[in-house]
Write a protein that holds these residues in place. Structure first.
Motif, mmCIF file in Angstrom:
data_model
loop_
_atom_site.group_PDB
_atom_site.id
_atom_site.type_symbol
_atom_site.label_atom_id
_atom_site.label_comp_id
_atom_site.label_asym_id
_atom_site.label_seq_id
_atom_site.Cartn_x
_atom_site.Cartn_y
_atom_site.Cartn_z
ATOM 1 N N THR A 1 46.702 43.253 30.694
ATOM 2 C CA THR A 1 45.667 42.541 29.941
ATOM 3 C C THR A 1 46.025 42.385 28.469
ATOM 4 O O THR A 1 46.836 43.149 27.930
ATOM 5 N N ALA A 2 45.421 41.407 27.844
ATOM 6 C CA ALA A 2 45.524 41.223 26.389
ATOM 7 C C ALA A 2 44.258 40.531 25.926
ATOM 8 O O ALA A 2 43.732 39.638 26.614
ATOM 9 N N PHE B 1 46.453 40.284 37.519
ATOM 10 C CA PHE B 1 46.446 41.275 38.592
ATOM 11 C C PHE B 1 47.559 41.023 39.608
ATOM 12 O O PHE B 1 47.565 41.616 40.679
ATOM 13 N N GLY B 2 48.493 40.152 39.265
ATOM 14 C CA GLY B 2 49.588 39.851 40.174
ATOM 15 C C GLY B 2 49.255 38.693 41.082
ATOM 16 O O GLY B 2 49.755 37.579 40.897
ATOM 17 N N SER B 3 48.406 38.928 42.060
ATOM 18 C CA SER B 3 48.059 37.877 43.018
ATOM 19 C C SER B 3 46.981 36.939 42.483
ATOM 20 O O SER B 3 46.781 35.849 43.018
ATOM 21 N N TRP B 4 46.270 37.352 41.443
ATOM 22 C CA TRP B 4 45.256 36.483 40.845
ATOM 23 C C TRP B 4 45.102 36.819 39.376
ATOM 24 O O TRP B 4 45.519 37.878 38.924
ATOM 25 N N GLN B 5 44.510 35.886 38.640
ATOM 26 C CA GLN B 5 44.365 36.039 37.194
ATOM 27 C C GLN B 5 42.914 35.804 36.773
ATOM 28 O O GLN B 5 42.133 35.186 37.491
ATOM 29 N N LEU B 6 42.616 36.286 35.578
ATOM 30 C CA LEU B 6 41.271 36.152 35.020
ATOM 31 C C LEU B 6 41.406 35.841 33.542
ATOM 32 O O LEU B 6 42.291 36.385 32.858
ATOM 33 N N ARG C 1 35.489 34.961 28.976
ATOM 34 C CA ARG C 1 34.485 35.969 28.636
ATOM 35 C C ARG C 1 34.481 37.137 29.629
ATOM 36 O O ARG C 1 34.376 38.296 29.233
ATOM 37 N N ILE C 2 34.590 36.835 30.927
ATOM 38 C CA ILE C 2 34.569 37.913 31.927
ATOM 39 C C ILE C 2 35.787 38.817 31.742
ATOM 40 O O ILE C 2 35.683 40.044 31.830
ATOM 41 N N ALA C 3 36.938 38.218 31.478
ATOM 42 C CA ALA C 3 38.145 39.008 31.228
ATOM 43 C C ALA C 3 37.972 39.863 29.975
ATOM 44 O O ALA C 3 38.436 41.009 29.916
ATOM 45 N N TRP C 4 37.291 39.316 28.973
ATOM 46 C CA TRP C 4 37.054 40.057 27.735
ATOM 47 C C TRP C 4 36.151 41.265 27.988
ATOM 48 O O TRP C 4 36.404 42.359 27.487
ATOM 49 N N LEU C 5 35.096 41.086 28.782
ATOM 50 C CA LEU C 5 34.213 42.202 29.122
ATOM 51 C C LEU C 5 34.963 43.265 29.924
ATOM 52 O O LEU C 5 34.790 44.469 29.699
#
Length: 438
Positions: free
Chosen positions: A357-358, A369-374, A377-381
């Motif tokens: 993450t960054a 997450f390898g197989s999927w990304q985010l 705002r949700i990634a920030w939380l």
């Protein structure tokens, strides 16, 4: 001595370094029939992933640091030594200290982390500090805040723009986080606190030698980060290696960029642990380790985290991340306990990737997450939850959570304090100017 027998000698494990890996290893060995000595040249554990928030006045140093003795004080079998290691005598099974002392071991764990790599230009460090210690974070914070104060007083437009220009070198997570935080801090302060400054005078440059920022992340996440940073006023320069750094600015691609604050985040190298052992280091100065984290050809000596070049099941080196070090530390502590007390062999370490993450800025972060990304705002939380969880104890988690909620609600930064004694150390020309005008 009962029945004329000698008392059984307890095994002694020495851990050098009290970062994520060293602390996790020590805690896994806590309150066992094993004597443990933890050696660190600092008296505190530091949560380095949030140092950029200390540098940009969002948090205070005490929010992300904890005395090692307090963390490990509840374990009766753990002894803490504040000292600097200078070498290891593998044959005599002893760690040699800078003050001339030595500490013997039955097992040795090297978890000494990493330092920034200036690629043969160590003289640049005085002008472009990195983010590996509280001292460096406070140094950067002082440079930033003092530059704004001096710009408010300056009547020279060119000098004002230089003072309001920051250059962040390196487009990895640290560089991206730092560039976004500087831009948000600067624009908030100009809007709220300074009457003679304007937002269009602020410049934040992110300089990257490669073709894109966040190169360890998938291309779509890198592109999202680039677009977000551009939207908050960060000027990204790709394929632009640094040629020189001075107190006045940065030389890149034949062009000199005047700047008052320069931050280095362009690469790291392992601590000199390989030199201590007298072996050839692997890539990045790291110690080559076997699947059980033992240093190759050094029985009874192990390495963790940024110090170790451990290879994953995919055949690639494990990344220098906090989650890797923490997992390795817990694994090795439990394995050493089983080995020393029950004679069990140390198994192979398996890393469980919980995502990379960054954070990019307010309401913006990325997760891979390898197989999927985010992203967004949700990634920030999720980033905030992960980082709060990784803090060393409940008190720190609560304090940081409260401050983040307050900062998010008000946009205020509570750690904008300039130490007057730091003025002459950080910007000596500013101190001289102040003395002539008072």
């Amino acid at each position: 001595m009962e029945n004329g027998t000698e008392p059984t000698k307890r095994p002694h494990v020495v851990i050098v370094g009290a970062g994520f890996g060293g602390l996790a290893c020590a805690q896994a060995l806590g309150n066992t029939a094993i004597d443990v000595t933890v050696i660190d040249r600092r008296n505190h554990n530091l949560f380095q992933p949030l140092l950029y928030q200390v540098a940009t006045a969002a948090l205070s140093p005490a929010d992300i640091s904890e005395p090692i003795r307090r963390t490990l004080g509840r374990y009766d079998n753990i002894h803490v030594v504040m000292a600097e290691v200078v070498s290891v005598d593998a044959h005599a099974r002893a760690v040699m200290l800078k003050d001339g002392g030595s500490i013997h071991f039955d097992r040795l764990v090297l978890a000494t982390g990493s330092t920034y790599n200036y690629f043969g230009h160590d003289d640049w460090q005085q002008h472009a500090p990195g983010l590996k210690s509280i001292h460096e974070a406070r140094d950067i914070r002082h440079r930033l805040l003092l530059a704004f104060e001096r710009a408010e007083r300056s009547s020279d437009e060119a000098e004002k723009r230089r003072l309001l220009t920051s250059v962040v070198i390196g487009g990895g997570p640290t560089g991206v986080e730092m560039a976004g935080a500087i831009s948000e801090l600067g624009r908030f302060m100009i809007a709220q606190d300074f009457r003679k400054l304007h937002a269009d005078q602020l410049t934040v440059l992110l300089v990257e030698a490669g073709p894109r920022i966040l190169s360890t992340f998938p291309e779509p996440l890198s592109q999202y980060a680039s677009e977000y940073l551009a939207g908050i006023g960060v000027d990204i320069r790709l394929n632009t290696p640094v040629e020189d750094i001075t107190a006045e600015g940065v030389q890149v691609d034949g062009t000199f960029l005047p700047a008052s604050c320069i931050v280095w985040g362009a690469g790291v190298k392992a601590s000199p642990a390989a030199e201590w052992l007298g072996i050839e280091p692997a890539a990045g100065g790291r110690l080559p380790v076997a699947p059980d984290l033992s240093v190759v050809d050094k029985p009874g000596i192990y390495a963790l985290g940024d110090t170790a070049l451990a290879v994953g099941e995919d055949g690639k080196p494990m990344p220098a991340l906090a989650q890797v070090a923490k997992q390795q530390g817990t694994f090795l502590g439990r394995a050493l306990k089983a080995s020393l007390l029950s004679g069990k062999p140390i198994p192979t370490f398996h890393f469980h990737n919980r995502g990379n993450t960054a954070v990019i800025g307010r309401n913006a972060a990325i997760f891979d997450f390898g197989s999927w990304q985010l992203k967004g705002r949700i990634a920030w939380l999720l980033w905030a939850l992960v980082h709060v969880y990784l803090l060393v104890n409940f008190e720190k988690r609560l304090l940081v959570s409260i401050q983040w909620i307050w900062r998010y609600s008000t946009r205020q930064r509570g750690a904008r304090v300039i130490d007057e004694k730091a003025v002459s150390a950080v910007l000596p020309e500013a101190a001289a100017e102040d003395r002539t005008t008072t």
